[in-house]
Scaffold this active site. Structure first.
Site, PDB file in Angstrom:
ATOM      1  N   ARG A   1      -5.589   5.680  -0.669  1.00 57.97           N
ATOM      2  CA  ARG A   1      -4.445   4.797  -0.887  1.00 57.97           C
ATOM      3  C   ARG A   1      -4.465   4.217  -2.302  1.00 57.97           C
ATOM      4  O   ARG A   1      -5.517   4.074  -2.906  1.00 57.97           O
ATOM      5  CB  ARG A   1      -4.447   3.597   0.073  1.00 57.97           C
TER       6      ARG A   1
ATOM      7  N   HIS B   1     -10.271   4.492   2.810  1.00 56.40           N
ATOM      8  CA  HIS B   1      -9.459   3.674   3.716  1.00 56.40           C
ATOM      9  C   HIS B   1      -9.898   2.208   3.711  1.00 56.40           C
ATOM     10  O   HIS B   1     -10.279   1.652   4.738  1.00 56.40           O
ATOM     11  CB  HIS B   1      -9.476   4.255   5.135  1.00 56.40           C
TER      12      HIS B   1
ATOM     13  N   GLU C   1       0.819  -1.212   0.000  1.00 55.07           N
ATOM     14  CA  GLU C   1       0.000   0.000   0.000  1.00 55.07           C
ATOM     15  C   GLU C   1       0.847   1.255   0.000  1.00 55.07           C
ATOM     16  O   GLU C   1       1.970   1.271   0.516  1.00 55.07           O
ATOM     17  CB  GLU C   1      -0.950   0.013   1.192  1.00 55.07           C
TER      18      GLU C   1
END
Length: 169
Positions: free
Chosen positions: A143, A158, A128
């Site tokens: 991300r 998230h 990530e």
């Protein structure tokens, strides 16, 4: 309940537990251990360091996508055009392609896929990277997650949901 019935119930419970354990072992696809599977999929030794950037090409023995074509890794996941991502996500993808440097020291760590929203792979397969969120005092919720064969995923919430990134558009 007689002692004979209790014994029978105990034996039945133990057999069910053994069957469940055997099922878990078989679902490991014949791998000796999760670390060995992760090492095999990344080309690293089970005890050696793990790469922080995705591989640029698929491992030997895999079929490449059709010329000029993009093949999603999971048809159940929606996809998003790279050009539709926020500018900060495109910046993060550029850093990943270059191998860094990354703005946060936790970028490149193993993503465990605990939510099981991405295709199931061996531990160590996913990594990530933070996508900078303007105005956020911390890493924020955005991300990019990469897979061991180069696939890329976007999450703005998230890990609540993922879209596979299509680089063709």
């Amino acid at each position: 309940m007689t002692s004979k019935n209790r014994l029978f119930t105990l034996v039945a419970v133990l057999l069910c537990a053994l069957a469940a354990l055997a099922g878990c072992q078989l679902s490991n696809d014949g791998a000796d251990s999760p670390k060995a599977t992760a090492a095999a999929s990344t080309g690293a030794s089970a005890t050696g360091p793990k790469p922080s950037a995705p591989k640029s090409s698929p491992p030997a023995g895999t079929t490449p996508p059709p010329a000029g074509g993009w093949v999603p890794t999971d048809a159940a996941l929606a996809d998003v055009c790279r050009t539709k991502l926020p500018a900060q996500a495109v910046d993060t993808l550029g850093l990943i392609a270059k191998g860094g440097p990354y703005p946060y020291r936790s970028d490149g760590i193993v993503f465990e896929n605990r939510e099981n929203r991405l295709p199931r792979k061996a531990s160590g397969y996913y990594h990530e990277y933070t996508v900078v969120t303007p105005g956020s005092g911390d890493r924020g919720a955005r991300r990019v997650v990469t897979g061991g064969t180069g696939e890329q995923y976007w999450t703005a919430d998230h890990y609540g949901s993922f879209l596979e990134i299509d680089a063709r558009c």
